[in-house]
Write a protein that holds these residues in place. Structure first.
Motif, PDB file in Angstrom:
ATOM      1  N   ARG A  43       0.820  -1.210   0.000  1.00  0.00           N
ATOM      2  CA  ARG A  43       0.000   0.000   0.000  1.00  0.00           C
ATOM      3  C   ARG A  43       0.856   1.264   0.000  1.00  0.00           C
ATOM      4  O   ARG A  43       0.457   2.295   0.518  1.00  0.00           O
ATOM      5  N   SER A  59      -1.882  -4.366   3.188  1.00  0.00           N
ATOM      6  CA  SER A  59      -3.137  -5.053   3.430  1.00  0.00           C
ATOM      7  C   SER A  59      -2.920  -6.528   3.111  1.00  0.00           C
ATOM      8  O   SER A  59      -1.882  -6.919   2.563  1.00  0.00           O
ATOM      9  N   LEU A  66      -9.507  -9.220  -0.740  1.00  0.00           N
ATOM     10  CA  LEU A  66      -8.962  -8.521   0.409  1.00  0.00           C
ATOM     11  C   LEU A  66      -9.539  -9.100   1.698  1.00  0.00           C
ATOM     12  O   LEU A  66     -10.736  -9.399   1.778  1.00  0.00           O
ATOM     13  N   ARG A  94      -3.601  -3.773  13.500  1.00  0.00           N
ATOM     14  CA  ARG A  94      -4.572  -3.611  12.415  1.00  0.00           C
ATOM     15  C   ARG A  94      -5.189  -2.228  12.503  1.00  0.00           C
ATOM     16  O   ARG A  94      -5.634  -1.792  13.551  1.00  0.00           O
ATOM     17  N   ALA A 100     -10.338  -2.188   3.098  1.00  0.00           N
ATOM     18  CA  ALA A 100      -9.851  -3.266   3.954  1.00  0.00           C
ATOM     19  C   ALA A 100      -8.798  -2.699   4.890  1.00  0.00           C
ATOM     20  O   ALA A 100      -8.114  -1.722   4.568  1.00  0.00           O
ATOM     21  N   TYR A 102      -5.290  -2.297   7.165  1.00  0.00           N
ATOM     22  CA  TYR A 102      -3.882  -2.392   6.799  1.00  0.00           C
ATOM     23  C   TYR A 102      -3.031  -2.478   8.060  1.00  0.00           C
ATOM     24  O   TYR A 102      -3.493  -2.213   9.174  1.00  0.00           O
ATOM     25  N   SER A 201      -8.009   4.941  -1.807  1.00  0.00           N
ATOM     26  CA  SER A 201      -7.434   5.364  -0.528  1.00  0.00           C
ATOM     27  C   SER A 201      -7.476   6.872  -0.314  1.00  0.00           C
ATOM     28  O   SER A 201      -7.307   7.346   0.809  1.00  0.00           O
TER      29      SER A 201
END
Length: 281
Positions: A43, A59, A66, A94, A100, A102, A201
């Motif tokens: 990412r 991720s 994902l 996390r 999702a 990362y 993102s």
């Protein structure tokens, strides 16, 4: 049974090393074995890292999907090209973003070269990354003075329409970056386009900034779009001036106009708050 990242002799092939990616996100790490629980999804842009503290967010995916309910924490080990361990094992929590979560591993590497990071439960070969000489990286890096730009504002859009593709527009278009730097306050300068961000993102990254603005009133927030208009065919001056080949990115600039840190790719509200607190320290 999971793969232990602290007990690895993974080797990295220079010929297949992942370098030069022009876009953040969804770049799968190579390799894998029968014990692999997930694949790693990079990412961050792989061609703009320089010696110093590095932030490596990933991720997770399984069967090309994902993973949205990954473990609370992950462990990892940075290694050199021959699989030798570098430093102590790393831990990342996390962090929740769309689409999702990362995990952002932070390590320090002082020497340019090719490296790998092996994550517990991921591919035995790990994921590759390159640390480049600062002179080989075109975009501004931490420790350098932030270049001053007359970024588009509501009152002076400089040919960019709209100046903000968030709905409703964010409040970060009152001052140009030049004016923000002149205040002597810390500056958070965000470059990204919520309407056209290919990896999805930019929107959560901007929303995190909007959410944190009230808690960091001494920081001047500035946003610049990536394209000049909604056709998304011409890059805006903000991108051209910085030689950016990816989005989003966030420059955290101290009161002296020096880049304290640059966040690339994605961040959630909690990580952003941590970084803004460090900027204010």
């Amino acid at each position: 049974m999971t793969h232990d990242p602290t007990d690895t002799q993974a080797r990295f092939d220079r010929r297949t090393f992942l370098v030069g990616t022009a876009a953040v996100g969804l770049l799968a790490a190579c390799g894998g074995d029968e014990e692999e629980e997930f694949s790693l999804i990079q990412r961050y842009p792989s061609d703009v890292l320089v010696p110093g503290e590095l932030r490596l967010p990933f991720s997770l995916s399984k069967d090309a999907e994902l993973i949205v309910d990954g473990p609370d924490t992950l462990s990892a080990q940075v290694v050199d090209l021959d699989g030798n361990k570098l430093g102590e094992p790393l831990t990342a929590i996390r962090r929740e973003v769309t689409p999702a979560p990362y995990y952002s591993f932070v390590t320090t590497i002082d020497t340019p070269g090719l490296y790998g990071i092996v994550v517990d439960g991921g591919p035995a070969e790990g994921a590759n990354f390159e640390v480049r000489e600062p002179s080989a990286v075109a975009i501004p890096i931490p420790g350098q003075a932030m270049p001053s730009f007359a970024t588009p504002t509501v009152g002076a859009p400089a040919g960019v329409d709209p100046v903000c593709t968030r709905e409703p527009n964010c409040d970060f278009h009152a001052l140009t970056l030049t004016d923000a730097l002149a205040t002597g306050n810390p500056v958070a300068y965000f470059v990204g386009t919520p309407a056209f961000c290919a990896t999805g993102s930019c929107t959560p990254a901007l929303e995190a900034l909007v959410e944190q603005q009230a808690d960091f009133s001494d920081v001047v927030f500035v946003h610049a779009e990536v394209y000049t208009d909604l056709t998304a065919t011409e890059l805006a001056p903000a991108v051209q001036d910085l030689a950016l080949a990816f989005e989003p990115t966030l420059f955290l600039i101290d009161g002296d106009g020096v880049i304290a840190e640059r966040l690339d790719g994605l961040w959630d509200t909690t990580e952003l708050a941590e970084r803004l607190q460090a900027l204010m320290a």
